[in-house]
Scaffold this motif. Sequence first.
Motif, PDB file in Angstrom:
ATOM      1  N   GLU A 126      11.640  -9.339  28.257  1.00 15.96           N
ATOM      2  CA  GLU A 126      10.999 -10.174  27.232  1.00 15.96           C
ATOM      3  C   GLU A 126      11.613  -9.945  25.855  1.00 15.96           C
ATOM      4  N   ARG A 127      12.608  -9.054  25.779  1.00 17.81           N
ATOM      5  CA  ARG A 127      13.307  -8.742  24.527  1.00 17.81           C
ATOM      6  C   ARG A 127      12.367  -8.190  23.453  1.00 17.81           C
ATOM      7  N   ARG A 128      11.373  -7.456  23.889  1.00 16.85           N
ATOM      8  CA  ARG A 128      10.501  -6.792  22.918  1.00 16.85           C
ATOM      9  C   ARG A 128      11.152  -5.477  22.512  1.00 16.85           C
ATOM     10  N   PRO A 129      10.858  -5.006  21.313  1.00 21.14           N
ATOM     11  CA  PRO A 129      11.447  -3.721  20.887  1.00 21.14           C
ATOM     12  C   PRO A 129      10.769  -2.576  21.634  1.00 21.14           C
ATOM     13  N   ILE A 130      11.452  -1.991  22.604  1.00 22.47           N
ATOM     14  CA  ILE A 130      10.773  -0.970  23.413  1.00 22.47           C
ATOM     15  C   ILE A 130      10.939   0.431  22.856  1.00 22.47           C
ATOM     16  N   GLY A 131      12.053   0.701  22.176  1.00 22.55           N
ATOM     17  CA  GLY A 131      12.255   2.067  21.707  1.00 22.55           C
ATOM     18  C   GLY A 131      11.982   3.026  22.848  1.00 22.55           C
ATOM     19  N   SER A 132      11.163   4.045  22.601  1.00 21.76           N
ATOM     20  CA  SER A 132      10.805   4.977  23.674  1.00 21.76           C
ATOM     21  C   SER A 132       9.381   4.699  24.158  1.00 21.76           C
ATOM     22  N   PHE A 133       8.862   3.478  23.862  1.00 22.96           N
ATOM     23  CA  PHE A 133       7.469   3.177  24.189  1.00 22.96           C
ATOM     24  C   PHE A 133       7.135   3.474  25.639  1.00 22.96           C
ATOM     25  N   TYR A 134       8.031   3.147  26.552  1.00 24.89           N
ATOM     26  CA  TYR A 134       7.693   3.297  27.957  1.00 24.89           C
ATOM     27  C   TYR A 134       8.512   4.361  28.647  1.00 24.89           C
ATOM     28  N   ASP A 135       8.905   5.366  27.891  1.00 23.73           N
ATOM     29  CA  ASP A 135       9.411   6.552  28.547  1.00 23.73           C
ATOM     30  C   ASP A 135       8.215   7.146  29.293  1.00 23.73           C
ATOM     31  N   PRO A 136       8.291   7.267  30.614  1.00 27.36           N
ATOM     32  CA  PRO A 136       7.104   7.703  31.368  1.00 27.36           C
ATOM     33  C   PRO A 136       6.488   9.004  30.885  1.00 27.36           C
ATOM     34  N   ALA A 137       7.315   9.995  30.527  1.00 24.99           N
ATOM     35  CA  ALA A 137       6.754  11.276  30.076  1.00 24.99           C
ATOM     36  C   ALA A 137       6.006  11.094  28.758  1.00 24.99           C
ATOM     37  N   ASP A 138       6.569  10.300  27.834  1.00 22.55           N
ATOM     38  CA  ASP A 138       5.896  10.038  26.563  1.00 22.55           C
ATOM     39  C   ASP A 138       4.593   9.291  26.799  1.00 22.55           C
ATOM     40  N   HIS A 139       4.637   8.309  27.688  1.00 21.42           N
ATOM     41  CA  HIS A 139       3.456   7.497  27.994  1.00 21.42           C
ATOM     42  C   HIS A 139       2.320   8.396  28.496  1.00 21.42           C
ATOM     43  N   ILE A 140       2.612   9.224  29.462  1.00 24.12           N
ATOM     44  CA  ILE A 140       1.571  10.059  30.061  1.00 24.12           C
ATOM     45  C   ILE A 140       1.062  11.093  29.055  1.00 24.12           C
ATOM     46  N   ARG A 141       1.966  11.678  28.277  1.00 22.26           N
ATOM     47  CA  ARG A 141       1.560  12.649  27.243  1.00 22.26           C
ATOM     48  C   ARG A 141       0.598  11.987  26.247  1.00 22.26           C
ATOM     49  N   MET A 142       0.927  10.778  25.795  1.00 27.93           N
ATOM     50  CA  MET A 142       0.096  10.083  24.820  1.00 27.93           C
ATOM     51  C   MET A 142      -1.249   9.702  25.428  1.00 27.93           C
ATOM     52  N   ILE A 143      -1.250   9.173  26.644  1.00 26.86           N
ATOM     53  CA  ILE A 143      -2.505   8.774  27.287  1.00 26.86           C
ATOM     54  C   ILE A 143      -3.413   9.987  27.466  1.00 26.86           C
ATOM     55  N   ARG A 144      -2.861  11.104  27.892  1.00 23.58           N
ATOM     56  CA  ARG A 144      -3.665  12.330  28.042  1.00 23.58           C
ATOM     57  C   ARG A 144      -4.266  12.742  26.703  1.00 23.58           C
ATOM     58  N   PHE A 145      -3.458  12.711  25.645  1.00 27.45           N
ATOM     59  CA  PHE A 145      -3.922  13.090  24.318  1.00 27.45           C
ATOM     60  C   PHE A 145      -5.033  12.156  23.838  1.00 27.45           C
TER      61      PHE A 145
END
Length: 175
Positions: A126-145
């Motif tokens: 979709e050409r959205r700016p993803i950056g590191s938004f969906y790095d799985p480790a970052d995603h899970i760390r943020m959701i846990r927090f």
Amino acid sequence: SGEMNGKIFGIGLSRTGSGSLNGALEALGYRSVHLPRDRKTYEELSSGIYTLSILGRYDGITDITAAPFYARFDEAYPGSKFILTVREKRSWMESMHELNRVWLDEAKRGAIWRYLHRLRLEWRYERRPIGSFYDPADHIRMIRFLRTALYGGIAFGDERRLSDVYDQHHQNVRE
């Protein structure tokens, strides 16, 4: 983009239409991001920094990235607008239990990693700016927090706790 002082924060709990709110804000011309999970936002919030780098690029954020910290954002961004999305309590609790069941099942099977990889590919497509938004480790760390900050843990099995969080969040925001 709409001109205003401050930012826009969607501070409803999970499963209360925050994704739809984000879409509505975008349709109105605001650059809004739903549940940012990038590493920088995690590092800032978990360090007690509420002037978020991501808000240099966006007019607002929605979902549980904003919900636990709305009072601090009100101080950091004077003139901001806060939108509390609500859902009938029983329906909300049932949805949260379903979300918990899916999350735990996917985590057990490792399917959460495949799901996150698919999201990353969809965002790229979709050409959205993803950056590191969906790095799985970052995603899970943020959701846990965020789940711990708002709900007191990553799972939603304790019905009384969930009910208390619902009541307290709505009361605090209204006050």
